[in-house]
Design an enzyme around this catalytic site. Sequence first.
Site, short mmCIF file in Angstrom:
data_model
loop_
_atom_site.label_atom_id
_atom_site.label_comp_id
_atom_site.label_asym_id
_atom_site.label_seq_id
_atom_site.Cartn_x
_atom_site.Cartn_y
_atom_site.Cartn_z
N CYS A 1 -3.83 0.91 -2.81
CA CYS A 1 -3.74 -0.29 -1.97
C CYS A 1 -2.75 -1.30 -2.53
O CYS A 1 -2.42 -1.27 -3.71
CB CYS A 1 -5.10 -0.96 -1.85
SG CYS A 1 -6.38 0.04 -1.08
N ASN B 1 0.85 -1.20 0.00
CA ASN B 1 0.00 0.00 0.00
C ASN B 1 0.88 1.25 0.00
O ASN B 1 1.95 1.27 0.60
CB ASN B 1 -1.00 0.01 1.17
CG ASN B 1 -0.36 -0.08 2.54
OD1 ASN B 1 0.67 -0.74 2.70
ND2 ASN B 1 -0.97 0.55 3.53
N ILE B 2 0.40 2.29 -0.70
CA ILE B 2 1.17 3.52 -0.91
C ILE B 2 0.25 4.70 -0.61
O ILE B 2 -0.63 5.01 -1.40
CB ILE B 2 1.70 3.58 -2.37
CG1 ILE B 2 2.57 2.35 -2.67
CG2 ILE B 2 2.47 4.88 -2.60
CD1 ILE B 2 3.00 2.23 -4.13
N GLU B 3 0.44 5.32 0.55
CA GLU B 3 -0.47 6.39 0.97
C GLU B 3 -0.03 7.76 0.48
O GLU B 3 1.04 7.91 -0.13
CB GLU B 3 -0.60 6.37 2.50
CG GLU B 3 -1.16 5.03 2.99
CD GLU B 3 -1.43 5.00 4.48
OE1 GLU B 3 -0.94 5.89 5.21
OE2 GLU B 3 -2.12 4.07 4.92
N CYS C 1 -10.30 -2.20 -4.80
CA CYS C 1 -9.44 -3.29 -5.26
C CYS C 1 -10.27 -4.42 -5.87
O CYS C 1 -9.85 -5.06 -6.84
CB CYS C 1 -8.57 -3.81 -4.12
SG CYS C 1 -7.32 -2.59 -3.65
N CYS D 1 -10.49 -3.91 -0.12
CA CYS D 1 -11.51 -2.87 -0.20
C CYS D 1 -12.25 -2.98 -1.53
O CYS D 1 -11.82 -3.68 -2.46
CB CYS D 1 -10.89 -1.48 -0.03
SG CYS D 1 -10.21 -0.77 -1.54
N GLU E 1 -3.10 -4.49 -3.20
CA GLU E 1 -3.63 -5.39 -4.24
C GLU E 1 -3.52 -4.71 -5.61
O GLU E 1 -3.15 -5.32 -6.60
CB GLU E 1 -5.10 -5.71 -3.99
CG GLU E 1 -5.39 -6.40 -2.68
CD GLU E 1 -5.68 -5.40 -1.56
OE1 GLU E 1 -4.90 -4.43 -1.41
OE2 GLU E 1 -6.67 -5.60 -0.83
#
Lengths: 139, 139, 139, 139
Positions: free
Chosen positions: C55, C44-46, C92, C89, C57
């Site tokens: 996310c 995941n990359i915020e 995804c 989620c 996935e």
Amino acid sequence: MNELEEKLFLLAKDHLADAYSPYSHFHVASALVTDAGEIFTGVNIENSSFGLTNCAERTAIFSWVNAGRTGKIKCLLIIGNTDRPISPCGACRQVMSEFMAPETEVILTDSQGDYERFTVEQLIPYHFTEKDIQDGANK
Amino acid sequence: MNELEEKLFLLAKDHLADAYSPYSHFHVASALVTDAGEIFTGVNIENSSFGLTNCAERTAIFSWVNAGRTGKIKCLLIIGNTDRPISPCGACRQVMSEFMAPETEVILTDSQGDYERFTVEQLIPYHFTEKDIQDGANK
Amino acid sequence: MNELEEKLFLLAKDHLADAYSPYSHFHVASALVTDAGEIFTGVNIENSSFGLTNCAERTAIFSWVNAGRTGKIKCLLIIGNTDRPISPCGACRQVMSEFMAPETEVILTDSQGDYERFTVEQLIPYHFTEKDIQDGANK
Amino acid sequence: MNELEEKLFLLAKDHLADAYSPYSHFHVASALVTDAGEIFTGVNIENSSFGLTNCAERTAIFSWVNAGRTGKIKCLLIIGNTDRPISPCGACRQVMSEFMAPETEVILTDSQGDYERFTVEQLIPYHFTEKDIQDGANK
């Protein structure tokens, strides 16, 4: 700020309480006025899956689109609990560029009442447009 | 559909004309009702940068959040110019799961008046929640 | 889990350390394998603007697309620091439905090694497709 | 363009064929280089639900994050089938501002080989940062 801008500021400040931000605890609100004098407001709306979050600026602009895109957006104001006038994120700048003319004013404020003025063009210079996508798709 | 659901259907159908979809030419609208009888509607709102598109279901739900999250969402209806009752995308299912109880009814319709009924839980089984994110962040 | 699935689990578990999640402190990783045996992983990359978060996935699936969509995705595994096998989620699930066949297996795990198996169809039943959008745009 | 930039241009141009854009028929590719000389590329990846689309710039940056954020991004180049050097959308500018220093160069090109140079700061002036969100959340 002039009288109308003050009105947007007070409406947006009151609206901060409606933000749905249980993940960041960060409240942002926005208010825009059309050239016909209609006002639309927005708050940030978060999600447990962060990527589905909608910012306050987009909520206000989408409210205006959802009401039938009456008139033309004349000015949009943003307020956040920040130490300096809050900056709109790039996603919101992109949505501004879709629905607001380049010279439209965007007023960034904070809860102390400090503010900065930008035009949409200044916030997202050299922006991506419908024409670009048409040029590209026709090749 | 019962009388209230018919009302949501007609409101959503009328609202299709307000969709902003110059890129897909695909119109979608949505209408929800709270247990207090308040109705909120939404349309899809596209962007030259496709990733900034907001679907009709999210526009309706965000309108309700933006109005202060009064009451509880009782039912949400969606309509699209599709050949079968339109399916909500996964992003909208995620936003439903944030703001609607698992047993809340979602009615999918099309312009012929065909429809299908699902609950939020059926549309997004075993969904990601605020609890998951708290568990994960505390480790 | 069979040997290949165990391999995906260990790769994903190791990859958790690469997650960029300074806002949620929540680490998620994913690994997928194609029918040709190629493996792609994701974290995941915020983003400070939560809505731009990607996310794990999607990072894994996008890595596969970005490598030329070689082969067909055979299985995708997800791991999170959750108390139960992590749930993907809705966003995804939507991306899974675009690139993975309905019967493709998705394995949800947690750091204790518990797991649940779903198919894409079970995660996003009655999903929105390219055909729907074409039907709608032609009307 | 210097020799390294020419290399990024040719890599990105070749990568255009890997774009997944069945909805817009618009191909975009990107290539970035770190100060250690590592190169990561990306293409745009669309979805039947337009809002789940990922642009080429983000695919390249996410590839670099996904590989462990080795080094520092030195330069990012974008190419599109446009009539003028392609403009990055606001969402991508936001992701650039998260992972690239303000003075980092972004080169916009088109298939004719025309180009424009911008810094991240020029593309997204006065940008929203992690500090803003911390200030806001602490109030």
